[in-house]
Design a protein around this motif. Structure first.
Motif, short mmCIF file in Angstrom:
data_model
loop_
_atom_site.label_atom_id
_atom_site.label_comp_id
_atom_site.label_asym_id
_atom_site.label_seq_id
_atom_site.Cartn_x
_atom_site.Cartn_y
_atom_site.Cartn_z
N SER A 116 -3.33 -0.38 5.97
CA SER A 116 -2.37 -1.23 6.70
C SER A 116 -2.18 -2.56 5.97
O SER A 116 -1.05 -3.04 5.80
CB SER A 116 -2.87 -1.48 8.13
N GLY A 117 -3.30 -3.14 5.52
CA GLY A 117 -3.24 -4.40 4.77
C GLY A 117 -2.53 -4.23 3.44
O GLY A 117 -1.70 -5.06 3.04
N LYS A 118 -2.85 -3.16 2.73
CA LYS A 118 -2.22 -2.90 1.43
C LYS A 118 -0.71 -2.73 1.58
O LYS A 118 0.08 -3.24 0.77
CB LYS A 118 -2.81 -1.64 0.79
N LEU A 119 -0.31 -2.00 2.61
CA LEU A 119 1.11 -1.75 2.83
C LEU A 119 1.85 -3.03 3.19
O LEU A 119 2.97 -3.29 2.71
CB LEU A 119 1.28 -0.70 3.93
N ALA A 120 1.23 -3.86 4.03
CA ALA A 120 1.83 -5.15 4.39
C ALA A 120 2.02 -6.01 3.15
O ALA A 120 3.08 -6.64 2.95
CB ALA A 120 0.96 -5.86 5.41
N ARG A 121 1.00 -6.04 2.29
CA ARG A 121 1.07 -6.83 1.06
C ARG A 121 2.20 -6.33 0.15
O ARG A 121 2.97 -7.11 -0.40
CB ARG A 121 -0.26 -6.76 0.32
#
Length: 443
Positions: A116-121
């Motif tokens: 989720s964090g990687k995709l947001a970034r």
């Protein structure tokens, strides 16, 4: 990734080398070995058999051009079929909606929260999105804290509701909050669940029904091999997700999940996780993955990674300095830093055609530039800007300061000078190729 499969396929194609033409006998022998290689890579049996049957039919139906060797033709057919097996075209992410809502689903421990964090970034930097992360895992307090830490690292806010144990309500409230505060992307992290857990599966189905996401992504650990495919099918039967995210593909030498999942689930792989760092998330390109499986490298992805790191204005300034022979150690150090940001050095090198096989047994440490950086950092600002002033006594001081030998300093200076000459020649050739060729003929 796919090292074992690549080696096995290469050995299979060697069975056709030296053959004057493709026949039913030598094709059958080759494809028997290909099927074994696929099964050893944990590819679904039905998928492997269907794949080799299709390749056989196409190979025997080909009129081999005299200029093409049977082994080369077989590689092309296998490449095309691998690409088709993994989905053919790259599947885009649906970013419609205001805000765009992405629902993350998957097993416990599959890497949903990190993903989720990687995709947001990724969407923040590449699509200029203003994302909001939503902590929807109400059963594991550590998941909320983990998402908060990730949010701080990528500078993306995290929506939480302390004390609220209703994930459907949290997701709905988060979307209302996003609309009121002008966030155009909402990524909802959810609790890990087992497909056999009826209550939990009903819960995520309820979340999806309530928030109507543009994308529902299923996150799965590719290292679980065939189990990953089976789990994806069970989730898809209940959730009807839009795409798959494969994590830990960098550590999976088998790769069966990537080759089977599209056929079994009939949903595209949209992203692959290729490492632990937050920038280690790539779009899934079937044709490029087929290139890598067959040892052809992936030069397009390498160029794209470079373009993400190198600023266009800086590149023009660097080109100007190279043309005027003003490229110095400050510029050299900056280039090293940019390369290090692109990712794991061995993975980057393996994207260059022909290099992957050559370095498969060689450890390329991410600290490979450490000695070079130490030498450059031991130079004075004046020496970095004007390498030509570095005489014998300066070299001795630099060696002592960097903890290296005088030979290592000399070697770096020689390599730097040779690199500078090559870069200048390449720039001159690009600027005026005809003049450059005339000058070369005069020598």
């Amino acid at each position: 990734m796919f090292e074992n499969l690549s080696e096995r396929l290469e050995r299979s194609f060697k069975l056709l080398k030296g053959q004057g033409k493709i026949t039913e006998i030598n094709v059958a022998e080759t494809l028997k070995d290909v099927r074994r290689a696929l099964l050893d890579a944990d590819v679904n049996y039905k998928v492997a058999k269907q794949f080799t049957d299709t390749v056989k039919a196409k190979a025997l139906g080909q009129n081999v051009i005299n200029a093409i060797k049977p082994s080369e033709l077989m590689v092309k057919i296998v490449h095309d079929e691998l690409t088709s097996l993994m989905g053919g075209d790259t599947a885009p992410l649906n970013l419609s909606g205001n805000p765009t809502v992405i629902l993350m689903s998957g097993l416990q421990g599959s890497g949903k929260t990190t993903m989720s964090g990687k995709l947001a970034r990724k969407l923040k930097s590449e699509k200029s999105k203003r994302p909001l992360l939503v902590a929807g895992d109400v059963y594991r307090p550590a998941a909320i804290e983990q998402l908060k830490v990730l949010g701080e690292q990528i500078e993306v806010p995290v929506y939480t509701e302390e004390g609220n144990k209703n994930p459907v309500q949290i997701a709905e409230n988060a979307i209302s909050y996003a609309k009121a505060n002008h966030y155009d992307l909402v990524i909802v992290d959810t609790a890990g669940r087992l497909a056999v857990d009826e209550a939990m599966m009903n819960e995520i189905a309820a979340i999806k029904k309530a928030i109507k996401p543009q994308e529902t992504l299923f996150v799965v650990d590719s290292m679980t091999g065939q189990d990953a495919v089976n789990t994806a099918k069970e989730f898809n039967d209940r959730l009807d997700f839009d795409g798959v995210v494969l994590t830990k593909l960098d550590g999976d030498t088998r790769g069966g999940a990537a080759l089977s999942i599209r056929t079994v689930v009939t949903k595209p792989i949209k992203f692959v996780g290729t490492g632990e760092k937050l920038d280690a998330l790539d779009y899934f390109h079937p044709a490029r993955m087929a290139d890598r499986i067959l040892g052809m490298g992936d030069i397009v992805s390498l160029v794209e990674k470079a373009q993400q790191q190198f600023d266009e204005k800086e590149a023009r300034e660097l080109q100007r300095k190279i043309a005027k022979n003003q490229f110095n150690f400050n510029d050299f150090l900056n280039q090293i830093q940019q390369i290090k940001k692109m990712g794991n050095l061995k993975d980057l090198a393996s994207m260059i055609p022909g290099v992957g096989k050559a370095i498969k047994d060689i450890d390329i440490d991410d600290n490979a530039f450490k000695g070079i950086e130490a030498i450059i950092h031991s130079m004075t600002p004046q020496e970095r800007a004007n390498p030509e002033i570095i005489n014998g006594s300066r070299r001795q001081r630099i060696a002592r300061g960097s903890g290296t030998t005088i030979q290592e300093v000399n070697r770096l200076l020689k390599q730097f000078e040779e690199t500078r000459k090559m870069m200048k020649a390449a720039t001159a050739m690009k600027a005026n190729p005809m003049k450059m060729m005339r000058n070369m003929r005069r020598r």
